[in-house]
Motif scaffolding. Structure first.
Motif, short mmCIF file in Angstrom:
data_model
loop_
_atom_site.label_atom_id
_atom_site.label_comp_id
_atom_site.label_asym_id
_atom_site.label_seq_id
_atom_site.Cartn_x
_atom_site.Cartn_y
_atom_site.Cartn_z
N THR A 143 0.82 -1.21 0.00
CA THR A 143 0.00 0.00 0.00
C THR A 143 0.85 1.26 0.00
O THR A 143 0.40 2.31 -0.47
CB THR A 143 -0.93 0.04 1.23
N GLY B 297 -0.67 6.94 -7.00
CA GLY B 297 -1.95 7.58 -6.71
C GLY B 297 -1.95 8.23 -5.34
O GLY B 297 -0.90 8.42 -4.71
N ASP B 298 -3.12 8.56 -4.85
CA ASP B 298 -3.25 9.22 -3.56
C ASP B 298 -2.78 8.31 -2.43
O ASP B 298 -3.24 7.18 -2.30
CB ASP B 298 -4.71 9.64 -3.31
N TYR C 250 -2.66 7.26 1.38
CA TYR C 250 -3.43 7.40 2.61
C TYR C 250 -2.56 7.84 3.76
O TYR C 250 -1.33 7.72 3.72
CB TYR C 250 -4.13 6.08 2.95
N GLY D 197 -7.41 8.69 0.45
CA GLY D 197 -6.48 7.69 -0.07
C GLY D 197 -6.82 6.26 0.27
O GLY D 197 -6.11 5.34 -0.15
N TYR D 198 -7.90 6.03 1.01
CA TYR D 198 -8.27 4.67 1.38
C TYR D 198 -8.82 3.91 0.17
O TYR D 198 -9.57 4.45 -0.64
CB TYR D 198 -9.34 4.67 2.49
N ASN D 199 -8.43 2.65 0.06
CA ASN D 199 -8.98 1.75 -0.94
C ASN D 199 -9.10 0.36 -0.32
O ASN D 199 -8.89 0.19 0.89
CB ASN D 199 -8.10 1.72 -2.21
N GLY D 200 -9.40 -0.62 -1.12
CA GLY D 200 -9.58 -1.96 -0.59
C GLY D 200 -8.34 -2.50 0.11
O GLY D 200 -8.44 -3.15 1.16
N TRP D 201 -7.18 -2.24 -0.45
CA TRP D 201 -5.94 -2.72 0.15
C TRP D 201 -5.67 -2.06 1.50
O TRP D 201 -5.18 -2.71 2.44
CB TRP D 201 -4.76 -2.50 -0.80
N TRP E 4 -7.92 -0.86 3.57
CA TRP E 4 -8.84 -1.44 4.55
C TRP E 4 -8.40 -2.84 4.97
O TRP E 4 -8.57 -3.24 6.12
CB TRP E 4 -10.26 -1.46 3.98
#
Length: 351
Positions: A47, A52-53, A55, A259-263, A265
């Motif tokens: 992560t 990209g953004d 987190y 910046g949160y995504n599935g990974w 989380w």
């Protein structure tokens, strides 16, 4: 760690298996411990290298503490059978016995610092390098145990600590010739020196907090689940302070979950519940098995780092890692009093 100890005691009170089942679960525990040790570090590293953004790691630490607290509330709720019983239990051990609740603030604060430092370290070190270097927590825990708890180490364990230090030193020296910009296309700027300082501070924080917490548990009638609620509660408060201090402006502009995504989380959930999952099987893992799981996790991290991030395993890195693996095994090996001598560190205090 602490989560494993919570789950171990809870699990031992509720589950009984046959000897045959225990033998089978011993191999299951090896797999779970290995996966837990390797997956979390690799996931965090992944992560922190995504384009990209990016987190905010400070917010991830806070969310993980909130999830831990929720899990412990649910366990106590199940034990008490009602919301009223839960509230009464929490009120008694938090308000009535407030002195004990305050004492837990020390390891809680240290664990929050440790978790944030781990993000800094993993962001600036290859996963394999971090895994190897982070084994220095064995040394810091041993030293604090001898000093604070008057525990004794046998000859083999002292030798293991020396080998551990030499192995980690070799691994770090093998990385010194690599530039910070060569870290496999990371989305964040790499600073190996900062990563090393962060992992060393994290090891010290982990060692002292673990030993201090163990000392608190002696002679205490507070359940481990209640202790975990106190830990998480302080962790949330201190973590939010860290968010405000370090990333307050970004949170105001872009939001807490920027910046949160599935990974991301997945990492948060792993941090919150990974220790509890390990606790289910840690009953069947002796020290040798846990040391073997740590060794396998280091090997897995090395292999995955090679394929995902182009990590180069040099001869010096391999030699240093081998020393660390041997040291982990030696330290975990059961003591043999007749063939060993004991060393004790005596504290000298001034009046």
């Amino acid at each position: 760690g602490i989560n494993a100890e919570y789950g171990k005691q809870w699990y031992q009170r509720r589950v009984r298996v046959s000897d045959k089942g225990g033998i089978n679960l011993k191999y299951v525990s090896l797999a779970v411990l290995t996966i837990q040790n390797a997956t979390l570090i690799l996931s965090i590293r992944y992560t922190r290298t995504l384009a990209g953004d990016m987190y905010l790691s400070t917010t991830a630490v806070v969310v993980a503490e909130l999830l831990k607290m929720l899990a412990c509330f649910l366990v106590i709720l199940k034990d008490k059978g009602s919301v009223g019983g839960l509230i009464e239990h929490v009120h008694y051990y938090t308000v009535i016995q407030w002195k004990d609740a305050v004492k837990i603030s020390v390891p809680a604060i240290l664990y929050v610092i440790q978790n944030n430092l781990q993000y800094v370290a993993i962001s600036n070190l290859e996963a394999a390098v971090f895994q190897v270097t982070y084994q220095l927590k064995i040394m810091t825990t041993a030293i604090f145990s001898v000093v604070l708890l008057r525990k004794e180490l046998i000859k083999t364990q002292w030798m293991a600590l020396v080998l551990l230090f030499l192995g980690v030193s070799m691994v770090q020296l093998s990385q010194s010739s690599e530039s910070a910009s060569s870290s496999s296309g990371s989305a964040v700027e790499q600073n190996p020196t900062l990563g090393l300082v962060a992992v060393l501070l994290s090891c010290c924080s982990s060692g002292f907090a673990g030993v201090y917490f163990e000392k608190l548990l002696k002679g205490s009638d507070i359940s481990l689940w209640m202790r975990n609620i106190h830990l998480a509660g302080y962790g949330v408060l201190v973590g939010l302070l860290g968010v405000w201090w370090n990333d307050g402006v970004v949170v105001q502009e872009k939001g807490f979950f920027f910046g949160y995504n599935g990974w991301v989380w997945w990492v948060v959930v792993m941090q919150a519940f990974g220790g509890l999952l390990v606790a289910v099987v840690v009953k069947y893992a002796d020290n040798i098995l846990k040391g073997f799981a740590t060794s396998l996790a280091i090997i897995v991290s090395c292999v995955v780092s090679v394929f995902l991030w182009g990590f180069v395993v040099t001869g010096q890195f391999a030699a240093g890692t081998s020393l660390v693996l041997g040291a982990v095994y030696m330290y975990s090996f059961p003591s043999q009093p007749r063939n060993s001598f004991q060393l004790r560190v005596v504290m000298v205090t001034s009046c």
